[in-house]
Every structure is written in C-alpha cells, then in structure tokens.
Write a protein that holds these residues in place. Structure first.
Motif, PDB file in Angstrom:
ATOM      1  N   UNK A 182      62.915 -11.687 -11.326  1.00 59.41           N
ATOM      2  CA  UNK A 182      63.032 -10.906 -12.557  1.00 59.41           C
ATOM      3  C   UNK A 182      62.779 -11.792 -13.781  1.00 59.41           C
ATOM      4  N   UNK A 183      63.330 -12.991 -13.738  1.00 57.74           N
ATOM      5  CA  UNK A 183      63.219 -13.880 -14.897  1.00 57.74           C
ATOM      6  C   UNK A 183      61.817 -14.478 -15.015  1.00 57.74           C
ATOM      7  N   UNK A 184      61.174 -14.697 -13.860  1.00 55.26           N
ATOM      8  CA  UNK A 184      59.839 -15.312 -13.870  1.00 55.26           C
ATOM      9  C   UNK A 184      58.737 -14.348 -14.309  1.00 55.26           C
ATOM     10  N   UNK A 198      62.893 -20.563 -15.236  1.00 52.67           N
ATOM     11  CA  UNK A 198      63.827 -19.520 -14.791  1.00 52.67           C
ATOM     12  C   UNK A 198      65.097 -20.147 -14.222  1.00 52.67           C
ATOM     13  N   UNK A 199      64.947 -21.199 -13.425  1.00 53.34           N
ATOM     14  CA  UNK A 199      66.133 -21.864 -12.865  1.00 53.34           C
ATOM     15  C   UNK A 199      66.982 -22.476 -13.978  1.00 53.34           C
ATOM     16  N   UNK A 227      53.448 -13.215 -16.421  1.00 51.39           N
ATOM     17  CA  UNK A 227      52.531 -12.110 -16.758  1.00 51.39           C
ATOM     18  C   UNK A 227      52.142 -12.101 -18.231  1.00 51.39           C
ATOM     19  N   UNK A 228      53.099 -12.377 -19.101  1.00 48.76           N
ATOM     20  CA  UNK A 228      52.832 -12.253 -20.543  1.00 48.76           C
ATOM     21  C   UNK A 228      52.338 -13.574 -21.139  1.00 48.76           C
ATOM     22  N   UNK A 229      52.982 -14.667 -20.732  1.00 53.41           N
ATOM     23  CA  UNK A 229      52.596 -15.955 -21.306  1.00 53.41           C
ATOM     24  C   UNK A 229      51.525 -16.654 -20.470  1.00 53.41           C
ATOM     25  N   UNK A 230      51.381 -16.242 -19.220  1.00 55.72           N
ATOM     26  CA  UNK A 230      50.344 -16.803 -18.366  1.00 55.72           C
ATOM     27  C   UNK A 230      50.601 -18.234 -17.919  1.00 55.72           C
ATOM     28  N   UNK A 231      51.863 -18.626 -17.841  1.00 50.36           N
ATOM     29  CA  UNK A 231      52.128 -19.981 -17.357  1.00 50.36           C
ATOM     30  C   UNK A 231      52.163 -19.964 -15.823  1.00 50.36           C
ATOM     31  N   UNK A 232      52.055 -21.135 -15.220  1.00 47.24           N
ATOM     32  CA  UNK A 232      51.978 -21.206 -13.751  1.00 47.24           C
ATOM     33  C   UNK A 232      53.309 -20.792 -13.134  1.00 47.24           C
ATOM     34  N   UNK A 233      53.231 -20.346 -11.866  1.00 49.92           N
ATOM     35  CA  UNK A 233      54.452 -19.922 -11.184  1.00 49.92           C
ATOM     36  C   UNK A 233      55.427 -21.090 -11.038  1.00 49.92           C
ATOM     37  N   UNK A 234      54.883 -22.263 -10.828  1.00 50.47           N
ATOM     38  CA  UNK A 234      55.745 -23.439 -10.656  1.00 50.47           C
ATOM     39  C   UNK A 234      56.545 -23.699 -11.938  1.00 50.47           C
ATOM     40  N   UNK A 282      66.679 -13.761 -18.604  1.00 45.80           N
ATOM     41  CA  UNK A 282      65.300 -13.261 -18.640  1.00 45.80           C
ATOM     42  C   UNK A 282      64.748 -13.344 -20.069  1.00 45.80           C
ATOM     43  N   UNK A 283      65.572 -13.011 -21.047  1.00 45.69           N
ATOM     44  CA  UNK A 283      65.136 -13.134 -22.445  1.00 45.69           C
ATOM     45  C   UNK A 283      64.948 -14.591 -22.838  1.00 45.69           C
ATOM     46  N   UNK A 284      65.895 -15.428 -22.420  1.00 43.98           N
ATOM     47  CA  UNK A 284      65.817 -16.854 -22.777  1.00 43.98           C
ATOM     48  C   UNK A 284      64.557 -17.513 -22.213  1.00 43.98           C
TER      49      UNK A 284
END
Ligand code: ADP
Ligand code: MG
Length: 242
Positions: A100-102, A120-121, A107-114, A152-154
C-alpha cells in the motif's frame, strides 16, 4: 521567511450556503496548527481547499509556492507537496501494508521498487509498524490501519501534512497510538494542519489553535492557552468537552 500555507480572505459557498466567509491564516515551516470548531463550521472544507479539492470564489491560497486559485495551477505538483489523511483510511485490501505504501511512490513518482521499498520500510518504522509490513489491512487494528495510511502519505515526502479527524472512528486506546505518531511527526519538524476534537492533544502539540465558527476564524491562540479563551464562544466550546 514565507509561509508554507497561506489563506487570505478565502470565501467558499455550496449553492446558497456560505461555508468559508473570509478565512485568513498562515502556517510557517515546522508549525503545527489545529483547527477546532463545531461540526459544520468549515474545517474540512478549509483543508480541502488547501489541497485544491475544492475551488474558491474569492481570496487567495498559497501552498508551498503554488497559487491554488491560479488557472495555471499544477495540481499534480501541488499534491506531491501536500499529504492528506482522512478519518477513513482507504487502504487497498488486496495489498500488504508495505505494498500500500509503495504504490504511490512507484506509480506517481516513478522511483524504483527497491528504493520505494526502502522508503516504505522507513515510513512504517516511523509509525511503529515495521513488523507489520507483510500484513494485509484486515489483519490490522483500526489504529494500525490509520498509521499505515499516515506512513503512505509520508512516503511521498510531503512538505506539509493535513489531518482531518483521523482518530474520530477509533476507540480511546487506538486513538492514543495514532496521536502519538502525529506528535512524533510534529516534534520531528513536520508542518501540519490538523482538524481534531482532541483538545488535550491540541493543547500539547499545536503551536497555534484556530477556532472556526460559522465559516470564520473566530479566535486564534497558542495551544498552551487553550484553557484561557478570549471569546465566550470558544470558552463554551472548550468547556463543553467537544
Ligand atoms: P466541518 O468539517 O467543520 O464539520 P465542513 O467543512 O465539512 O464542516 O462543512 C461545512 C458546511 O458545508 C456543512 O454545512 C456541510 O454540510 C456543507 N458542505 C460540505 N461539503 C459540501 C458539499 N460538497 N456540498 C454541499 N454542502 C457541503
Ligand atoms: Mg469535517
């Protein structure tokens, strides 16, 4: 230094109903402002105007250098600067807390999943839920879900956070764990505007309390002075325990 959020003579109506009647206030960087007042006094509408979820008829709003009322407003850029958390947390039930946080950072900022996972952690740790990263919303209490919503907002690394009665649906114990997270954020220097019925929290955490009444800023005072209002209306409001 210029304000992070500035409202100047803001007017907003819904049809014949005047909801904001010349509202002005400023929030500086790192400041915590609590909006209090009876139901229907325009608190949520003020927050929604700040995030350009509503249009205004008159006056001006500036948020992180964006003129909200300007036809050229870049809403996407604005919303990258502003985090908003509501009473209902609206987490995706089929995604874990971490997922949820990722979601928005990827999607919006387009940063890598890593990178998104690391952010998020970090945010989950800030709200005290690192060990719940792989849990789904239904496996979490209401207070924990609200803390995930705050994380999620942070994760979007906003410059200002708006909170609209985020503890109203929670029982007292869960309320206090969410307020603790908000207090930590405030102490950490986050610029915050929060609508709350928690007078003790407003007194302790808010540098400034704004009492709204009939769509107006009725009284502004330091949080620590909340027990000594100037106007009889605020005295009644505080005295009523609302
Ligand atoms: P508060 O958050 O202080 O309880 P709100 O800003 O939600 O107050 O609402 C102020 C007034 O505006 C209320 O009378 C509410 O019914 C009305 N209102 C809010 N949103 C809308 C809308 N989208 N359409 C019509 N009336 C609305
Ligand atoms: Mg409201």
């Amino acid at each position: 230094m210029s304000a992070v959020v500035k409202l100047a003579n803001v007017h907003k109506s819904f049809g014949p109903l005047k909801v904001l009647d010349g509202v002005s206030f400023e929030v500086g960087r790192g400041e915590v402002v609590a909006l209090i007042g009876q139901s229907g006094s325009g608190k949520s509408t003020a927050l929604r105007c700040i995030n350009a979820l509503e249009t205004i008829e008159e006056g001006a709003i500036e948020v992180c250098g964006h003129a909200i009322h300007a036809p050229t407003l870049d809403k996407r850029a604005l919303r990258l600067s502003v985090g908003i958390v509501f009473q209902s947390y609206n987490l995706f039930p089929h995604l874990t807390a971490l997922q949820n946080i990722m979601l928005a950072p990827t999607c919006v900022k387009g940063i890598t999943r890593k990178e998104a996972r690391e952010i998020a952690m970090d945010c989950l740790t800030r709200v005290g839920l690192a060990e719940k990263a792989e849990h789904y919303p239904e496996q979490l209490s209401g207070g924990q879900q609200q803390r995930v919503a705050i994380a999620r907002s942070l994760a979007m690394q906003p410059q200002v956070m708006l909170f609209d009665e985020v503890t109203s649906a929670l029982d007292p114990q869960l309320t206090s764990e969410v307020l603790k997270v908000m207090e930590d954020l405030a102490r950490g220097g986050m610029t915050m505007i929060l609508v709350t019925h928690e007078m003790g929290f407003a007194r302790r955490v808010a540098g400034t309390v704004i009492y709204m009444r009939q769509g107006r800023v009725w009284e502004t005072l330091p949080g620590r002075d909340l027990d000594n209002p100037r106007t009889p209306e605020l005295r009644d409001f505080v005295g009523s325990g609302l």
